[in-house]
Design a protein around this motif. Structure first.
Motif, short mmCIF file in Angstrom:
data_model
loop_
_atom_site.label_atom_id
_atom_site.label_comp_id
_atom_site.label_asym_id
_atom_site.label_seq_id
_atom_site.Cartn_x
_atom_site.Cartn_y
_atom_site.Cartn_z
N SER A 25 -4.31 17.99 -1.65
CA SER A 25 -5.28 17.67 -0.61
C SER A 25 -6.71 17.64 -1.12
N SER A 26 -7.02 18.34 -2.19
CA SER A 26 -8.43 18.35 -2.60
C SER A 26 -8.87 17.01 -3.20
N LEU A 27 -7.93 16.11 -3.48
CA LEU A 27 -8.33 14.77 -3.92
C LEU A 27 -8.60 13.85 -2.72
N LEU A 28 -8.02 14.19 -1.60
CA LEU A 28 -8.16 13.34 -0.42
C LEU A 28 -9.52 13.51 0.23
N LYS A 29 -10.02 12.41 0.76
CA LYS A 29 -11.29 12.50 1.46
C LYS A 29 -11.15 12.18 2.94
N SER A 30 -10.03 11.59 3.31
CA SER A 30 -9.80 11.31 4.72
C SER A 30 -8.33 11.06 4.98
N TRP A 31 -7.98 11.10 6.25
CA TRP A 31 -6.63 10.72 6.66
C TRP A 31 -6.37 9.27 6.32
N ARG A 32 -7.38 8.44 6.52
CA ARG A 32 -7.19 6.98 6.45
C ARG A 32 -6.73 6.51 5.08
N PHE A 33 -7.30 7.07 4.03
CA PHE A 33 -6.98 6.55 2.70
C PHE A 33 -6.20 7.59 1.87
N ALA A 34 -5.11 8.04 2.46
CA ALA A 34 -4.28 9.06 1.81
C ALA A 34 -3.08 8.48 1.09
N GLN A 35 -2.72 7.25 1.42
CA GLN A 35 -1.52 6.66 0.82
C GLN A 35 -1.74 6.39 -0.67
N GLY A 36 -0.68 6.52 -1.45
CA GLY A 36 -0.79 6.24 -2.87
C GLY A 36 0.06 5.06 -3.31
N CYS A 37 1.17 4.83 -2.62
CA CYS A 37 2.14 3.82 -3.07
C CYS A 37 2.12 2.60 -2.15
N PRO A 38 1.76 1.45 -2.69
CA PRO A 38 1.72 0.24 -1.85
C PRO A 38 3.08 -0.14 -1.27
N ALA A 39 4.14 0.07 -2.04
CA ALA A 39 5.46 -0.40 -1.60
C ALA A 39 5.93 0.36 -0.36
N ILE A 40 5.84 1.69 -0.40
CA ILE A 40 6.30 2.45 0.77
C ILE A 40 5.32 2.28 1.93
N ALA A 41 4.05 2.06 1.61
CA ALA A 41 3.07 1.85 2.67
C ALA A 41 3.41 0.60 3.48
N LYS A 42 3.97 -0.40 2.82
CA LYS A 42 4.32 -1.61 3.56
C LYS A 42 5.71 -1.51 4.19
N HIS A 43 6.67 -1.03 3.43
CA HIS A 43 8.07 -1.17 3.87
C HIS A 43 8.64 0.06 4.57
N ASN A 44 8.05 1.20 4.37
CA ASN A 44 8.37 2.43 5.11
C ASN A 44 9.74 3.07 4.83
N PHE A 45 10.76 2.32 4.56
CA PHE A 45 12.04 2.96 4.25
C PHE A 45 11.92 3.71 2.92
N HIS A 46 12.54 4.89 2.87
CA HIS A 46 12.38 5.75 1.69
C HIS A 46 12.76 5.04 0.39
N ALA A 47 13.70 4.12 0.47
CA ALA A 47 14.16 3.41 -0.72
C ALA A 47 13.00 2.77 -1.48
N PHE A 48 11.96 2.37 -0.76
CA PHE A 48 10.85 1.67 -1.41
C PHE A 48 9.90 2.62 -2.15
N SER A 49 10.03 3.89 -1.92
CA SER A 49 9.21 4.85 -2.66
C SER A 49 9.78 5.03 -4.06
N ALA A 50 9.02 5.66 -4.93
CA ALA A 50 9.53 5.91 -6.27
C ALA A 50 10.76 6.82 -6.21
N SER A 51 10.70 7.81 -5.36
CA SER A 51 11.85 8.70 -5.20
C SER A 51 13.08 7.89 -4.79
N GLY A 52 12.88 6.97 -3.86
CA GLY A 52 13.99 6.14 -3.40
C GLY A 52 14.60 5.35 -4.54
N LYS A 53 13.74 4.85 -5.41
CA LYS A 53 14.25 4.05 -6.53
C LYS A 53 14.98 4.95 -7.54
N LEU A 54 14.50 6.16 -7.73
CA LEU A 54 15.23 7.10 -8.58
C LEU A 54 16.62 7.39 -8.00
#
Lengths: 426, 548
Positions: A25-54
């Motif tokens: 959390s100390s890297l975050l400056k707001s709720w709005r820009f907390a996302q790190g991964c573009p793929a999960i941010a768009k597609h939402n299903f866990h599979a699209f996250s890095a964990s999902g791909k693992l």
């Protein structure tokens, strides 16, 4: 080298969701820009996250699922920007990004490239024309007409300016190469290019998983650079830079030259007093860290699963842990701050935890919707700073920003840092 | 068995076609999570034997209600999850549709004056913290990590926080809650239109909603919730920079009135006395215990196993400190003014002396000073979960909540014997016998203690050793007939040979037949038995349980 080498890293995933976000959390400056991964941010299903791909990779290895159109869609709906790798490594020694990349190599080698027509087309262009734009080799020199530049096929120089396919061949981007060469000449740099003999760095091949073409091209390029006897290879393209600096070392031949991005080199020239930005450029800007100039330029040597144990069950990987902290973050900012009149406003996600522009990893060609959504998010973040212009040092970022600005009727403008520097240098 | 096409279409009409999937690759990623390797359905593997029927991504309370009503109409079981971390967040049985609440991620309100925030299920602790810290407020972030869901922790799951000393137990910070019941009806805890409390006239439903451990998704879906916020004495932003070994980042500047110290004690008795006295004096912003020196270091240096091992273990530093630091604690003093800061430090120093404690020089100088003052705050405030996974797997024994003295007597001392034996086996991480984690709540009015076990999730032998180790621990509890086993319900801990429901059935008779009371509640709230009850109540195994 195989996907199975990373099975332990897959099994150690705890599906905590850290890979989806900017870590801690100390890297975050707001709720709005907390996302790190573009793929999960768009597609939402866990599979699209890095964990999902693992998880999918492990499932594939265990024979629970096979390759399918959906697996390929998920695997390649990813810019390979490396943000997930940073987030995970804040607390682990796992090699997350290497798994994503090895997964693509596995898919490519097992014939899944047949589902990836846009990627195959780019790879074939590299094979046929030595560039990604299906352009004849001779056109590589068009940008340099009228400029005094050594031909390193004929002469010697200290610096090889490795221009890159896009800066050489894209009519809208050639100005960056030209401006860079003009600045080098102003500073009295002893440099030259390979002209029509320059070959693609093979970044697209590496990213889509065509390991064979990557290794072949990278080896050829390293040998060529070594034979030139140059001290430095300087490139303007963040994609070329990130690949040559970070990934070429894994190919094998010793690299007898230093690799620099042009913005680093120009910064050195400014500090040495060889370039003097003095004209005022009155503008409020924000700087976008390209992934391949930033976190993905940190040299990464994969472990291929090699590890040993201490204290019973603590695994130790005998390779340096690379998180992207040593990317090129300060030089572009120092160049921009050296220009009188420029007001640099920082975005919330910056440096090693910058948000990707959305263009990389083959996404722009195969999944333009993800590229567009991702760039719009970045433009929104840029707009929130109050800046009127977004500055980058990467042709792929710039092109995607241009597309995003057009599609969203944004009033933001996009320029390369070199465009601003040349305005300021007498 | 896949959903019938007309059912799939019905769900797609509710959430939109891009927000539903029954593709095997998508579903596969909802069968794998932390602690599956302990789950009797998978162990020592990682995958559940069953897929969900489909995954849905609802975007609003209304969509959640529509899905749940449809499940009731067609007899389809459902399970909601948010950030999802642990076996309990996945369906525990076949035939379940998953509601992944990722699209419901807004902070709806921050009431600075009344110190609460209203959040949707996918708001993470880090997001909330980033917003409230600028307003001079702070949260009680769950130790599952800053990436975890605030609302899931408030309503549905286990999980403690490091700041409970001043902020209280996590479940106690739940205020007004919006709850889609298993029937699809909407229930709002607390006054209509208000969020400042979860209670009202009549019996409190907070106990039914959460109780001690939450229903792990077995009692419907929580769609909005208010959380109590607390005072933050620090600056509006903590600036960090890369560096350090603990979480890869360290503070650029230490807040003016912040200090973290690690006094240690020769005996548990002295340590307990210290906890009580610090609590009585209301001195600490955070207070905890992280096992002996070997365990503490293994957590501190987790950014790189290699660096940690070479810097701390190979040099013999940890082993030497383990001799010196028998029972270390960590105390964070965080004050509003110089005067208050000096007062707190002075009183604490006196208490350390009075209770026979000491603060080793090595902890206040050189690299340890940097770790304590620049890295530890990032780890505590930033709350990275992953540094507990440095061996590639992590599990806890059954936890014990009670007074300082009782948790040490029932858990600390007996568990050290068991852990010590296994730590030397080479099959689990040898981080010392004393790896008891110890959280303080409400100025040490009560504490929570658990024993950590680190294993390698990629190594079946290590997983099995950990399971055996925890079974040993569980058997000892039973022999003593004095153990308290809340984590058996809250997490997958306990007797790993059995399913969570079997464990509940085992434990119920020892604890006031709570399993039958749970079952009564479950049947009353979920007459069609559609909210996946694998982690709640007793009915899955015993359809013929007689509820009088």
């Amino acid at each position: 080298m195989a996907l199975v080498d990373y099975k332990k890293d897959m099994m150690r995933c705890v599906r905590c969701s850290t890979c989806k976000f900017i870590p801690i959390s100390s890297l975050l400056k707001s709720w709005r820009f907390a996302q790190g991964c573009p793929a999960i941010a768009k597609h939402n299903f866990h599979a699209f996250s890095a964990s999902g791909k693992l998880i999918m990779a492990l499932s594939l290895l265990e024979g629970r699922i096979g390759y399918s159109p959906k697996v390929i869609e998920i695997l390649y709906n990813c810019t390979l920007c490396g943000m997930c790798d940073l987030s995970c490594k804040v607390g682990t020694d796992q090699e997350l990004w290497e798994v994503l990349h090895e997964f693509r190599i596995d898919a490519w080698q097992k014939g899944e490239k047949n589902r990836l027509a846009p990627h195959v087309s780019i790879v074939e262009s590299i094979k046929s024309y030595d560039n990604v734009w299906m352009q004849p080799r001779r056109k590589r020199t068009d940008w340099a007409k009228g400029l005094k530049i050594k031909d390193l096929n004929q002469e010697k120089a200290e610096v090889l300016y490795f221009v890159g396919c896009t800066y050489s061949l894209d009519p809208e981007m050639r100005r960056v190469a030209k401006n860079t060469a003009v600045l080098f000449n102003k500073a009295g740099v002893d440099f030259g290019t390979l002209g029509a003999n320059e070959k693609c760095c093979a970044s697209p091949a590496f990213m889509v998983g065509d390991e064979e073409l990557f290794v072949k091209t990278a080896t050829e390029n390293i040998n060529t650079f070594n034979q030139l006897g140059v001290k430095k290879v300087v490139t303007s393209c963040a994609g070329c830079f990130g690949l040559i600096k970070s990934k070429y070392p894994r190919v094998g031949p010793e690299m007898k030259f230093e690799v620099q991005h042009s913005i680093e080199f120009l910064n050195e020239l400014i500090k040495a007093g060889k370039l003097k930005p003095s004209k005022e450029v009155s503008m409020a800007i924000t700087y976008h860290d390209p992934c391949h100039l930033g976190r993905m330029s940190d040299t990464r040597i994969p472990s291929h699963g090699k590890e040993y144990y201490v204290l019973g069950t603590m695994p130790i990987k005998d390779i340096p842990k690379v998180m992207g902290m040593n990317g090129i973050y300060d030089p572009p900012r120092e160049v921009l701050r050296s220009i009188p009149g420029l007001k640099l406003l920082e975005m919330e996600r910056r440096r090693e935890y910058s948000w990707c522009c959305g263009s990389g990893g083959g996404v722009k060609s195969a999944y333009p919707e993800l590229a567009m959504d991702t760039v719009k998010e970045r433009l929104e973040e840029a707009r929130a700073t109050g800046a009127e212009t977004i500055v980058s040092c990467c042709p792929w970022c710039e092109k995607n920003f241009e597309d995003g600005i057009r599609a969203s009727d944004s009033e933001l403008k996009v320029v390369d840092a070199v465009d601003l520097l040349i305005q300021s240098v007498e | 068995m896949a959903l019938a096409p007309h059912i799939y279409k019905m769900f797609a009409n509710i959430v939109g076609s891009v927000n539903i999937s029954d593709d095997p690759a998508i579903l596969e990623t909802y069968t794998f999570t932390w602690l599956n390797e302990f789950n009797n359905l998978c162990a020592p593997g990682k995958f559940l034997p069953h897929h969900p029927e489909a995954v849905l991504l609802p975007g609003s309370t209304e969509e959640v209600q529509a899905i749940v009503r449809a499940c009731n109409r067609y007899g389809i079981k459902f399970k909601a999850l948010s950030t999802g971390y642990g076996s309990h967040s996945l369906p525990g049985q076949p035939g379940v549709v998953v509601l992944d609440l990722r699209r419901m991620d807004r902070i709806l309100e921050i009431d600075e004056k009344n110190k609460f925030a209203v959040v949707e299920p996918y708001v993470t602790w880090a997001q909330l913290e980033a917003e409230v810290i600028k307003r001079g407020l702070f949260t009680t972030p769950v130790q599952a990590g800053s990436q975890a869901s605030v609302l899931a922790n408030l309503t549905s799951g286990w999980g403690m926080n490091t700041f409970g000393n001043h902020g209280g137990h996590n479940g106690r910070n739940a205020l007004g809650i919006e709850w889609v019941l298993p029937t699809g009806d909407l229930l709002k805890l607390g006054p209509p239109g208000e969020w400042f409390t979860g209670d009202g006239p009549g019996p409190s439903l907070r106990g039914v909603m959460r109780g001690h451990c939450g229903a792990q998704g077995g009692m419907g879906v929580f769609t909005k919730g208010a959380i109590k916020l607390h005072h933050w004495p620090g600056p509006p932003k903590l600036e960090t920079e890369p560096g350090g070994m603990m979480t890869a980042y360290l503070l650029k500047e230490i807040p003016e009135f912040l200090e973290i110290v690690a006094p240690c004690f020769d005996t548990y008795e002295q340590m307990i006395d210290f906890f009580y006295q610090v609590g009585d004096a209301e001195l600490a912003y955070a207070m905890m215990r992280v096992g002996g020196a070997e365990h503490m270091f293994s957590l501190m240096g987790a950014i790189s196993n290699k660096e940690m091992y070479e810097q701390f273990y190979s040099t013999g530093l940890v082993q030497a400190m383990a001799e010196e630091m028998k029972h270390p604690c960590t105390v964070m003093i965080f004050a509003n003014s110089r005067r208050e800061f000096e007062y707190r430090k002075k009183v604490m120093s006196e208490i350390v002396k009075e209770t026979g404690g000491k603060i080793l020089e090595v902890m206040t100088e050189g690299p340890m000073k940097d770790i304590m003052m620049k890295q530890m705050p990032v780890a505590l405030f930033g709350n990275c979960t992953l540094f507990i996974h440095h061996a590639g797997g992590f599990v806890i024994s059954s936890g014990y909540m009670g007074t300082n003295e009782s948790v040490v007597r029932h858990m600390g001392i007996p568990q050290e014997e068991i852990k010590g034996k296994w730590a030397k086996s080479g099959k689990i991480l040898d981080d010392g016998a004393d790896s008891t984690y110890y959280n303080s709540f409400e100025n040490n009015a009560y504490v929570y203690m658990e024993m950590e076990f680190h294993y390698d999730a990629s190594n079946p032998e290590s997983v099995n050793a950990s399971r055996q180790c925890l079974s040993d621990e569980r058997n000892q509890r039973r022999l003593e007939k004095s153990g308290f086993e809340p984590n058996d319900i809250g997490l997958t801990c306990g007797d790993y040979e059995k399913s969570p429901q079997q464990r509940i059935m085992d434990m119920g008779p020892h604890y006031g037949n709570f399993h039958l009371w749970q079952e009564r509640i479950k049947r009353a709230f979920d007459p069609n038995d559609v909210s996946d009850r694998s982690w709640y109540g007793a009915g899955l195994l015993t359809k013929d349980v007689k509820i009088k």
